[in-house]
Motif scaffolding. Structure first.
Motif, PDB file in Angstrom:
ATOM      1  N   ILE A 116      12.486  10.931  -1.042  1.00 29.23           N
ATOM      2  CA  ILE A 116      12.669   9.490  -1.121  1.00 29.23           C
ATOM      3  C   ILE A 116      13.484   9.218  -2.383  1.00 29.23           C
ATOM      4  CG2 ILE A 116      11.502   7.256  -1.264  1.00 29.23           C
ATOM      5  CD1 ILE A 116      10.791   8.953   1.263  1.00 29.23           C
ATOM      6  N   ALA A 155      15.323   8.042   2.822  1.00 30.48           N
ATOM      7  CA  ALA A 155      14.539   9.253   3.041  1.00 30.48           C
ATOM      8  C   ALA A 155      15.460  10.294   3.637  1.00 30.48           C
ATOM      9  CB  ALA A 155      13.371   8.977   3.986  1.00 30.48           C
ATOM     10  N   VAL A 203       3.998   7.974   0.362  1.00 35.58           N
ATOM     11  CA  VAL A 203       4.555   9.280   0.703  1.00 35.58           C
ATOM     12  C   VAL A 203       3.411  10.206   1.105  1.00 35.58           C
ATOM     13  CG1 VAL A 203       6.523   8.982  -0.853  1.00 35.58           C
ATOM     14  CG2 VAL A 203       4.467  10.143  -1.671  1.00 35.58           C
ATOM     15  N   ASP A 240       6.017  15.699  -0.363  1.00 36.11           N
ATOM     16  CA  ASP A 240       7.275  14.954  -0.459  1.00 36.11           C
ATOM     17  C   ASP A 240       7.763  14.924  -1.901  1.00 36.11           C
ATOM     18  OD1 ASP A 240       7.126  14.389   2.250  1.00 36.11           O
ATOM     19  OD2 ASP A 240       6.546  12.293   1.977  1.00 36.11           O
TER      20      ASP A 240
END
Length: 127
Positions: A24, A5, A37, A41
């Protein structure tokens, strides 16, 4: 595992929400993995192909089973067999990212008749 991450890059006067977004990274070894998530994200998929003895094992461009939950914002493949994609977590829900690895033979070589699937289940929670 190979997942990592990292903070997403904020542009200009981004809100606190944008600054807290993560990226990610999922790779070949993350096949079968489940991740959670938060909306906002990004999930980057990096699948590495390989070439040996006249055979190239190439990945297809990763896709999302639910584009309204997990939208692909970029993606592509390379002549060496690798594939990448970036998905943005839009809305709450669950989506599966999939790709397939296939063999491509040079003249005079033969591939095994095998397709290798890759997938990762992504649960998106709303902030």
């Amino acid at each position: 595992m190979a997942a990592a991450a990292a903070p997403a890059v904020a542009h200009g006067q981004a809100s606190d929400r944008a600054r807290s977004a993560r990226r990610i990274v999922l790779t070949n070894s993350d096949g079968g993995r489940a991740v959670t998530v938060t909306s906002g994200d990004d999930i980057e998929v990096r699948l590495t192909g390989n070439r040996a003895n006249g055979l190239t094992y190439s990945w297809s461009r990763p896709t999302s089973s639910e584009p309204t939950v997990l939208e692909r914002v970029s993606g592509g493949t390379t002549p060496s067999g690798s594939a990448t994609a970036v998905f943005h977590a839009e809305h709450g829900g669950t989506a599966t990212i999939t790709a397939q690895r296939r063999c491509h033979a040079d003249r005079g070589h033969y591939c095994p008749l095998v397709v290798t699937p890759w997938k990762a289940k992504v649960k998106v929670e709303v902030k």
